[in-house]
Motif scaffolding. Structure first.
Motif, short mmCIF file in Angstrom:
data_model
loop_
_atom_site.label_atom_id
_atom_site.label_comp_id
_atom_site.label_asym_id
_atom_site.label_seq_id
_atom_site.Cartn_x
_atom_site.Cartn_y
_atom_site.Cartn_z
N ARG A 78 36.09 -119.36 -5.35
CA ARG A 78 37.26 -119.94 -6.04
C ARG A 78 37.68 -119.04 -7.19
NH1 ARG A 78 38.28 -124.25 -10.23
NH2 ARG A 78 36.03 -124.65 -10.40
N LEU A 79 39.01 -118.82 -7.26
CA LEU A 79 39.63 -118.08 -8.35
C LEU A 79 40.34 -119.09 -9.25
CD1 LEU A 79 41.31 -115.26 -6.22
CD2 LEU A 79 39.08 -115.16 -7.36
N ASP A 80 40.03 -119.02 -10.56
CA ASP A 80 40.58 -120.02 -11.46
C ASP A 80 41.35 -119.41 -12.64
OD1 ASP A 80 40.82 -122.84 -12.24
OD2 ASP A 80 39.50 -122.32 -13.91
N SER A 81 41.53 -118.10 -12.66
CA SER A 81 42.25 -117.48 -13.77
C SER A 81 42.68 -116.08 -13.36
CB SER A 81 41.36 -117.41 -15.02
OG SER A 81 40.20 -116.63 -14.77
N GLY A 82 43.52 -115.50 -14.20
CA GLY A 82 43.96 -114.13 -13.97
C GLY A 82 45.12 -114.05 -13.00
N ASP A 83 45.39 -112.83 -12.54
CA ASP A 83 46.47 -112.58 -11.59
C ASP A 83 45.98 -112.98 -10.20
OD1 ASP A 83 48.32 -111.52 -9.81
OD2 ASP A 83 48.73 -109.76 -11.07
N LEU A 84 46.29 -114.20 -9.82
CA LEU A 84 45.74 -114.76 -8.58
C LEU A 84 46.17 -113.98 -7.34
CD1 LEU A 84 46.09 -118.60 -9.31
CD2 LEU A 84 44.06 -117.16 -9.57
N ALA A 85 47.39 -113.47 -7.35
CA ALA A 85 47.85 -112.71 -6.19
C ALA A 85 47.03 -111.43 -6.02
CB ALA A 85 49.34 -112.39 -6.33
N TYR A 86 46.93 -110.65 -7.08
CA TYR A 86 46.17 -109.40 -7.02
C TYR A 86 44.69 -109.66 -6.75
CZ TYR A 86 43.68 -105.28 -8.74
OH TYR A 86 42.83 -104.21 -8.85
N LEU A 87 44.11 -110.59 -7.49
CA LEU A 87 42.69 -110.87 -7.35
C LEU A 87 42.35 -111.37 -5.93
CD1 LEU A 87 41.95 -112.61 -10.77
CD2 LEU A 87 41.30 -110.28 -10.07
N SER A 88 43.22 -112.19 -5.37
CA SER A 88 42.94 -112.71 -4.03
C SER A 88 42.96 -111.59 -2.99
CB SER A 88 43.94 -113.81 -3.66
OG SER A 88 45.24 -113.28 -3.50
N LYS A 89 43.91 -110.67 -3.12
CA LYS A 89 43.97 -109.56 -2.16
C LYS A 89 42.76 -108.64 -2.28
CE LYS A 89 48.32 -108.80 -3.40
NZ LYS A 89 49.70 -108.21 -3.48
N GLU A 90 42.37 -108.36 -3.52
CA GLU A 90 41.20 -107.51 -3.72
C GLU A 90 39.91 -108.21 -3.28
OE1 GLU A 90 40.82 -104.15 -4.92
OE2 GLU A 90 42.83 -104.38 -4.04
N ALA A 91 39.81 -109.49 -3.59
CA ALA A 91 38.62 -110.25 -3.18
C ALA A 91 38.53 -110.31 -1.65
CB ALA A 91 38.67 -111.66 -3.75
N ARG A 92 39.68 -110.49 -1.00
CA ARG A 92 39.69 -110.54 0.46
C ARG A 92 39.21 -109.21 1.04
NH1 ARG A 92 39.11 -114.51 3.12
NH2 ARG A 92 37.32 -113.21 3.61
N ARG A 93 39.70 -108.11 0.47
CA ARG A 93 39.28 -106.79 0.94
C ARG A 93 37.77 -106.61 0.79
NH1 ARG A 93 37.86 -102.42 -1.50
NH2 ARG A 93 38.51 -103.18 -3.57
N MET A 94 37.23 -106.99 -0.38
CA MET A 94 35.81 -106.82 -0.63
C MET A 94 34.97 -107.69 0.30
SD MET A 94 36.14 -106.80 -4.79
CE MET A 94 34.41 -106.69 -5.20
N LEU A 95 35.40 -108.91 0.51
CA LEU A 95 34.67 -109.79 1.43
C LEU A 95 34.68 -109.25 2.85
CD1 LEU A 95 35.95 -113.24 0.08
CD2 LEU A 95 33.59 -112.42 -0.04
N ASP A 96 35.83 -108.82 3.30
CA ASP A 96 35.96 -108.31 4.67
C ASP A 96 35.11 -107.05 4.88
OD1 ASP A 96 37.69 -110.36 5.15
OD2 ASP A 96 39.50 -109.13 5.21
N GLU A 97 35.13 -106.17 3.87
CA GLU A 97 34.36 -104.92 4.00
C GLU A 97 32.86 -105.18 4.09
OE1 GLU A 97 35.51 -102.57 0.66
OE2 GLU A 97 37.40 -101.89 1.58
N ASN A 98 32.43 -106.32 3.59
CA ASN A 98 31.01 -106.67 3.63
C ASN A 98 30.68 -107.66 4.74
OD1 ASN A 98 29.33 -105.54 1.13
ND2 ASN A 98 31.46 -105.89 0.46
N GLY A 99 31.61 -107.82 5.67
CA GLY A 99 31.34 -108.66 6.84
C GLY A 99 31.52 -110.14 6.61
N PHE A 100 32.26 -110.52 5.57
CA PHE A 100 32.44 -111.95 5.26
C PHE A 100 33.90 -112.37 5.41
CE2 PHE A 100 28.48 -111.10 2.82
CZ PHE A 100 27.67 -112.02 3.49
N SER A 101 34.49 -112.03 6.54
CA SER A 101 35.88 -112.43 6.79
C SER A 101 36.01 -113.95 6.96
CB SER A 101 36.42 -111.73 8.04
OG SER A 101 35.61 -112.03 9.16
N ASP A 102 34.88 -114.64 7.18
CA ASP A 102 34.91 -116.09 7.34
C ASP A 102 34.84 -116.84 6.01
OD1 ASP A 102 32.31 -115.15 6.98
OD2 ASP A 102 31.41 -116.85 8.04
#
Length: 484
Positions: free
Chosen positions: A260-284
């Protein structure tokens, strides 16, 4: 605290003063008809969502004065004879209503009460209290859900609501409007709404480090692991630590469901978080956003390509943040004397405040060719819906030169009787049935009526007979005060 169902003192003092006057004058059994409606759509929206009917029915069918209520009214100085009347008073009238979850519009009778005048007066405050609050929240929530589209939206606003009852029934209203769950456990228990929970910043702070907090939470909440990743630094510590713990938990057969993201630039943070999760095999692993969301913020996030799976919406829905009141009213429209029904009208210098007189029937006019609604149409109660072949003339009652003819239509009567002689006469719908009714009702609207900004106006038209009755009664009242 939440108002108890059937609480007879949930009324304004002037209602009781008027009721006592009717009793002393021997007029308490006069039968009357009141309409409940609203005059303007909230939030600049193109429609409202009707919520609160089940609450209203529960209130009316449980209405009674307790002994402590009578004692308090005695303390206020009410007449003993009037108090004896109140001891045995119950709601014994009839109620007609649109279905809960229905799409509704200004100046049409949403709910109609036909009862003895002392009963009809007593219940006004509570009925408006319930209708105004729950319909307002449902309408705001519907705007949010419509903007979110196929993404899940859950209600997280209990701690910001205006009291315990407001949070409980506000949550129910949001669920009717399409939200998929709530954080409020009492609402889950009371209304069978799915309950959703994550963790707080305080939980993370209470441990020596972020990983320890995530690990402990995951081990003890195996079926609902949602990790809050913005306590210190979202991308440098929060997401990396969530990934490390997710790998550890995987080895124990525990899946991390979301972050869960609760602060900051939610658009940017969500895209970066998605990239990091996917790169580590956590696309689910899903990404949930909170932080003062509403339809406008969600719209902007979508435009900016935010990679989010769920929105947790709190303050701005549960408090109807940008409009604090709906402004619904409850007006006398008819007096019944024996077999005669006498229409009544309230006249005002403000054209919007002139009440449509008499008992009425509201219809929704559905074009058979498109399945879409062409408008709502109100007739006098005793008149038949006028038809010329398969055509129906609709006109704007405030600008009657604006007209159109609807060909090949279906007229759906919107009100049904829900209380007969004080007793419920319909089967209580489930909350899922109410949600389905809302969805079907919305589907009948053109998309132009659903726009967040500057929606196309939806017209509520009057039959020619009702329009002429209104004009005639206005002229009669004008003549009376000109001659006085």
């Amino acid at each position: 605290m939440e108002t108890k169902e059937g609480a007879a003192l949930h009324t304004d003092l002037y209602q009781l003063n008027m009721m006592q006057t009717y009793v002393k004058k021997g007029l308490q059994d006069k039968n009357v008809v009141f309409d409940m409606f609203f005059r303007r759509l909230p939030f600049g929206n193109g429609y409202a969502i009707y919520a609160g009917l089940e609450h209203i029915i529960s209130y009316l069918t449980n209405l009674e004065f307790k002994e402590e209520d009578i004692e308090y009214l005695r303390f206020l100085g009410f007449d003993e004879g009037f108090l004896q009347v109140l001891k045995s008073l119950r709601f014994t009238g009839d109620v007609y209503s649109m279905k809960e979850g229905e799409v509704i519009f200004p100046n049409e009778p949403i709910l109609t009460v036909e009862a003895r005048i002392i009963e009809a007066l007593l219940v006004e405050t509570a009925l408006l209290n319930i209708f105004n609050h729950e319909t307002l929240i449902a309408t705001k929530a519907s705007r949010v859900k419509h903007t979110a589209g196929d993404k899940q939206v859950v209600e997280f606003g209990a701690r910001r609501a205006h009291g315990l009852g407001a949070s409980l029934y506000g949550t129910r209203a949001a669920y009717i409007a399409g939200f998929e769950g709530t954080s409020l456990v009492e609402a889950g228990k009371r209304f069978d709404i799915p309950v959703v929970g994550t963790m707080s910043h305080a939980f993370v702070q209470s441990f020596e480090d972020e990983k320890e907090a995530f690990r402990a939470y995951g081990e003890e909440n195996k079926d609902n692991v949602i990790l809050l990743v913005d306590t210190y630094n979202t991308l440098k510590t929060g997401v990396p630590n969530a990934i490390k713990v997710a790998k550890e938990l995987n080895e124990k057969g525990i899946k991390v469901k979301a972050i869960r993201l609760d602060s900051g630039d939610l658009a940017y943070l969500s895209k970066e978080a998605r990239r990091m999760l996917d790169e580590n095999g956590f696309s689910d692993i899903q990404i949930v956003a909170s932080s003062d969301l509403d339809e406008y913020v969600i719209s902007d996030l979508k435009l900016q390509g935010a990679d989010l799976d769920m929105y947790a919406v709190g303050t701005r829905v549960i408090t109807a943040y940008d409009q604090p009141a709906l402004g619904g009213v409850y007006k006398l429209v008819e007096v019944i004397e024996g077999k005669e029904r006498i229409p009544k009208i309230k006249v005002s210098d403000n054209i919007e405040k002139i009440v449509f007189p008499g008992r009425k029937r509201p219809y929704r006019i559905i074009n058979r060719n498109t399945g879409k609604s062409e408008g709502d149409y109100i007739t006098r109660f005793e008149e038949r819906l006028p038809q010329i072949g398969n055509n129906l003339l609709l006109f704007d009652p405030f600008s009657p030169w604006k007209q159109k003819i609807v060909e090949d239509y279906q007229a759906i009567e919107l009100q049904e009787k829900v209380i007969n002689n004080g007793e419920r006469c319909t089967t209580p719908p489930s909350l899922e049935e109410i949600r389905n009714n809302r969805e079907a009702s919305l589907e009948q609207l053109w998309e132009e009526h659903k726009r967040k900004k500057n929606p196309q106006k939806y017209y509520v038209d009057l039959s020619e007979d009702l329009w002429n009755l209104k004009r005639t009664m206005i002229e009669e009242k004008r003549k009376e005060y000109n001659e006085s």
